[in-house]
Enzyme design. Structure first.
Site: not given
Ligand code: PEP
Length: 251
Positions: A173, A167, A213, A95, A9-11, A234-235
């Site tokens: 994040g 999640e 994460s 999300h 997920n590039w957000k 995400g990240g």
């Molecule tokens: C996400 O955006 O769904 C996510 C889990 O972010 P991260 O991996 O950065 O925690």
């Protein structure tokens, strides 16, 4: 028997040019994978170009949200048919950032999920508890409410076309990852709930992703749990080498 799904997920990151560069790096570093599904979710403006870049890769493309109406006077929104026409097979719905900052509710998640299914898109429906809810011992009740709300009115066949993502909000994040045991407990509960809302066969085939994460150094242990079928990242999905290592998890 459930094919793992590793989703990035590039957000709200990457211009069109940066998205093109990232997807090229991902193709180089991940290569072809038949034994697991790879998915990326760029921003709306980059979808069509990323779809082109993905041709022949077998990777999947998702939008990060959609609106439930097909077209009309809804300034700023993007609909299921538009996303499908841009080359998406999937769409992320509910999300926690949308719930937290943009007023997403169980009702809007349900409308969006139904719209996605109507347009042949695979919804990736996200659920997760806040830290306060976990500390109050409410995790499973919150998850049940979110899953029941999001899947309201769906039949078994439709539920079979969903991906669910657990999640925990406190892990997104933040660098704090749920322990494999914490994640597995919720994943098993979600699978049990899917069995009740649909049937055992649907629950057995339903992919439930963990998100929060996920990094190269924790993916293997998470993916060793029986009810964790993949990751929503995400990240770490913005760094080609990290996402490639996550895709290459070993359990
Ligand atoms: C996400 O955006 O769904 C996510 C889990 O972010 P991260 O991996 O950065 O925690």
């Amino acid at each position: 028997m459930r094919k793992p799904l590793l989703a990035g997920n590039w957000k709200m990151n990457c211009t069109i040019a940066e998205s093109q560069e990232l997807v090229r790096q991902l193709r180089d570093q991940i290569g072809a994978r038949d034994d697991r599904d790879v998915l990326v979710a760029p921003t709306y403006p980059a979808l069509a170009l990323v779809a082109k870049e993905l041709e022949g890769s077998g990777y999947l493309l998702a939008a990060q949200d959609l609106y439930w109406e097909d077209s009309g006077a809804y300034t700023g929104e993007v609909s299921g048919p538009m996303i499908a026409a841009a080359g998406c097979s999937h769409v992320i719905i509910g999300h926690s950032e949308r719930r937290q900052y943009f007023g997403e509710t169980e009702e809007t998640v349900s409308k969006k999920t139904q719209s996605a299914l109507r347009h042949g898109l695979g919804p990736i429906v996200c659920v997760g508890e806040t830290l306060d809810q976990r500390e109050a011992g409410d995790t499973l009740a919150v998850i049940e409410r979110q899953v029941r709300g999001g899947l309201d009115g769906l039949g078994s066949e439709e539920i079979g076309r969903l991906v669910l993502a657990y999640e925990p909000v406190w892990a997104i994040g933040t660098g704090k990852v749920a322990t494999p045991e914490q994640a597995e407990e919720v994943h098993a509960a979600i699978r049990g709930l899917v069995a009740k809302l649909a049937d055992d066969a649907t629950a057995e085939q339903c992919r439930i992703l963990y998100g929060g994460s996920v990094k190269p150094d924790n993916v293997d242990v998470l993916m060793s749990e029986p009810d964790i079928d993949g990751a929503l990242v995400g990240g770490a999905s913005l760094k080609a080498a990290d996402f490639a290592r996550i895709v290459a998890f070993q359990s």
